[in-house]
Motif scaffolding. Structure first.
Motif, PDB file in Angstrom:
ATOM      1  N   SER A  67     -43.998  -3.545 -15.706  1.00 57.51           N
ATOM      2  CA  SER A  67     -45.648  -3.692 -15.839  1.00 57.51           C
ATOM      3  C   SER A  67     -46.063  -5.207 -15.024  1.00 57.51           C
ATOM      4  O   SER A  67     -47.065  -4.888 -14.444  1.00 57.51           O
ATOM      5  CB  SER A  67     -45.730  -4.104 -17.443  1.00 57.51           C
ATOM      6  N   ASN A  68     -45.170  -6.036 -15.005  1.00 58.76           N
ATOM      7  CA  ASN A  68     -45.854  -7.180 -14.209  1.00 58.76           C
ATOM      8  C   ASN A  68     -45.592  -6.788 -12.755  1.00 58.76           C
ATOM      9  O   ASN A  68     -46.548  -7.428 -11.912  1.00 58.76           O
ATOM     10  CB  ASN A  68     -44.748  -8.350 -14.841  1.00 58.76           C
ATOM     11  N   CYS A  69     -44.744  -6.203 -12.136  1.00 53.80           N
ATOM     12  CA  CYS A  69     -44.653  -5.713 -11.032  1.00 53.80           C
ATOM     13  C   CYS A  69     -45.681  -4.649 -10.596  1.00 53.80           C
ATOM     14  O   CYS A  69     -46.162  -5.009  -9.502  1.00 53.80           O
ATOM     15  CB  CYS A  69     -43.384  -4.973 -10.727  1.00 53.80           C
ATOM     16  N   ARG A  71     -42.020  -6.945  -4.721  1.00 49.75           N
ATOM     17  CA  ARG A  71     -41.924  -6.264  -6.015  1.00 49.75           C
ATOM     18  C   ARG A  71     -41.566  -4.994  -6.185  1.00 49.75           C
ATOM     19  O   ARG A  71     -40.591  -4.675  -7.191  1.00 49.75           O
ATOM     20  CB  ARG A  71     -43.643  -6.176  -6.590  1.00 49.75           C
ATOM     21  N   GLN A  93     -54.879  -1.056 -17.972  1.00 50.22           N
ATOM     22  CA  GLN A  93     -53.749  -2.401 -17.748  1.00 50.22           C
ATOM     23  C   GLN A  93     -53.579  -3.182 -18.933  1.00 50.22           C
ATOM     24  O   GLN A  93     -52.454  -3.565 -19.225  1.00 50.22           O
ATOM     25  CB  GLN A  93     -54.388  -3.089 -16.546  1.00 50.22           C
ATOM     26  N   ASP A 146     -46.776  -9.124 -21.430  1.00 50.44           N
ATOM     27  CA  ASP A 146     -46.743 -10.132 -20.577  1.00 50.44           C
ATOM     28  C   ASP A 146     -45.320 -10.265 -20.053  1.00 50.44           C
ATOM     29  O   ASP A 146     -44.974 -11.111 -19.029  1.00 50.44           O
ATOM     30  CB  ASP A 146     -47.249 -11.585 -21.062  1.00 50.44           C
ATOM     31  N   GLN A 147     -44.423  -9.657 -21.029  1.00 54.18           N
ATOM     32  CA  GLN A 147     -42.955 -10.176 -20.493  1.00 54.18           C
ATOM     33  C   GLN A 147     -42.340  -8.913 -20.045  1.00 54.18           C
ATOM     34  O   GLN A 147     -41.028  -8.732 -19.809  1.00 54.18           O
ATOM     35  CB  GLN A 147     -42.141 -10.517 -21.912  1.00 54.18           C
ATOM     36  N   HIS A 148     -43.088  -7.734 -19.975  1.00 51.36           N
ATOM     37  CA  HIS A 148     -42.431  -6.451 -19.398  1.00 51.36           C
ATOM     38  C   HIS A 148     -42.490  -6.528 -17.892  1.00 51.36           C
ATOM     39  O   HIS A 148     -43.352  -6.440 -17.306  1.00 51.36           O
ATOM     40  CB  HIS A 148     -43.610  -5.476 -19.739  1.00 51.36           C
ATOM     41  N   GLU A 149     -40.988  -6.464 -17.474  1.00 49.65           N
ATOM     42  CA  GLU A 149     -40.805  -6.498 -16.062  1.00 49.65           C
ATOM     43  C   GLU A 149     -41.550  -5.497 -14.976  1.00 49.65           C
ATOM     44  O   GLU A 149     -42.336  -5.933 -13.965  1.00 49.65           O
ATOM     45  CB  GLU A 149     -39.517  -6.574 -15.804  1.00 49.65           C
ATOM     46  N   LYS A 169     -48.785  -4.752 -11.985  1.00 46.60           N
ATOM     47  CA  LYS A 169     -49.940  -5.593 -11.974  1.00 46.60           C
ATOM     48  C   LYS A 169     -49.993  -6.304 -10.405  1.00 46.60           C
ATOM     49  O   LYS A 169     -51.053  -6.455  -9.861  1.00 46.60           O
ATOM     50  CB  LYS A 169     -49.871  -6.555 -12.982  1.00 46.60           C
ATOM     51  N   ALA A 170     -49.053  -6.849 -10.096  1.00 42.48           N
ATOM     52  CA  ALA A 170     -49.038  -7.727  -8.970  1.00 42.48           C
ATOM     53  C   ALA A 170     -48.969  -6.945  -7.623  1.00 42.48           C
ATOM     54  O   ALA A 170     -49.839  -7.256  -6.730  1.00 42.48           O
ATOM     55  CB  ALA A 170     -47.522  -8.397  -8.741  1.00 42.48           C
TER      56      ALA A 170
END
Length: 360
Positions: free
Chosen positions: A75-77, A91, A176, A70-73, A79-80
């Protein structure tokens, strides 16, 4: 874990975010797209082929984080963007900003960045979206002949050579919760940790393909080092070291499953060799940033790939090079070494049945 089945030829690149990434240590700027670049339908097929060509036959990776995904930048980009294509621009800019922030080592070159959205990548029977990140550290001059006032003119343009894209990453909307399925490459060579670990934050997926590749390459490099180091001078025939390395790969050919303890007993045999191999394996694990499993199903396809890469070349001070495939000396020796007392020189005698360049 079995290898993932992936097909890229169904994919289409539809839009992209672009950036020019400088080196902040040299006070070079970061410039990013103000709008999403929509790829024209006529350009989609050739551009998709260019984007995806470097990703064929690569080992699968996944995002990893010491605390939580959840803190992986990156990965979060991803997902978005997968959840809402409208997030591609903000992103994508975030991804470019992260790469710029990580590019502060003096050896990192400025370059062009492309972050493209892909449709319908075929993986494990599913059609999923993907994000392709490519960085080119250099531009190449291209010659162009154009018509001007009824005559022909020669001009030079500078651009990205599709065959020399330096770094790349393909993130798929798959796995994911496990960190996505990611393919990556870095042709820079000198320090892949910058791209793989510091920027992307990925580790290899420990599937059959990865583990077979890792152990097969490791066994080859280790046994070649041992063979070369066992003779005090530089007179070790290169085909001997190559044959020894290929002998280790026969272990993989003869079995469906790899067991480290069994491999050590069958191939390495002596306690001293086993101890040295364990040290060698520890160094490889440190370089890759992850431990290697000691039991796995062997991927025969990847054993064949490693075998093809084994090459032996004898370079002589008279300007002669002799290239020998390991298989050439398996059934009977085709090379003989000696010393000519009259000339005071060493020689290599080559046996053969037919000159293949001479034709039928």
């Amino acid at each position: 874990m079995s290898s993932v089945k992936l097909r890229l030829n169904t994919s289409t690149a539809t839009k992209a975010v672009l950036a020019k990434i400088g080196n902040p240590q040299r006070e070079e700027p970061l410039q990013t797209s103000k709008e999403v670049f929509e790829i024209a339908e006529a350009d989609q097929e050739p551009l998709t082929a260019i984007f995806l060509k470097p990703f064929k036959n690569l080992i699968g990776h996944r995002f990893t984080h010491h605390a939580s995904l959840d803190q992986h930048e990156i990965s979060n980009c991803a997902k978005a963007i997968f959840a809402d294509e409208g997030q591609l621009l903000p992103r994508g800019i975030e991804i470019a900003q992260r790469l710029y922030a990580k590019s502060n080592h003096p050896n990192i070159k400025a370059g062009d960045l492309c972050i493209a959205l892909l449709k319908e990548v075929h993986i494990e029977g599913e059609l999923v979206n993907g994000i392709c990140i490519l960085k080119s550290d250099s531009v190449t001059p291209f010659l162009s002949i154009t018509v001007n006032n009824g005559d022909l003119r020669l001009s030079t343009e500078h651009g990205i050579n599709p065959d020399k894209i330096d770094k790349g990453c393909l993130i798929l909307d798959f796995w994911q919760q496990k960190g996505h399925y990611v393919l990556t490459f870095d042709r820079g060579g000198a320090d892949t940790k910058f791209w793989v670990r510091e920027f992307l934050g990925v580790e290899a997926v420990p599937d059959a393909a990865f583990l077979t590749n890792a152990y097969a390459k490791m066994a080859v490099s280790f046994l070649e080092e041992q063979k070369a180091g066992s003779i005090p001078d530089d007179d070790t025939p290169p085909w001997e070291t190559a044959t020894a390395a290929k002998g280790a790969l026969d272990y993989f050919d003869d079995r469906d499953k790899f067991e480290l303890e069994d491999f050590e007993k069958e191939v390495l045999k002596s306690p001293d060799m086993i101890a040295q191999f364990q040290e060698h394996r520890a160094r490889v694990e440190e370089e890759q940033g992850q431990p290697l499993e000691t039991s796995f199903e062997i991927s025969k396809k990847d054993v064949s790939k490693v075998k093809k890469r084994i090459a032996s070349v004898l370079k002589l001070d008279t300007g002669v090079e002799i290239h020998v495939k390991p298989a050439a000396s398996e059934e009977q020796p085709v090379l003989e070494r000696g010393f000519d007392d009259k000339k005071g020189m060493k020689y290599v005698k080559v046996y053969y049945n037919k000159d293949l360049n001479a034709g039928p």
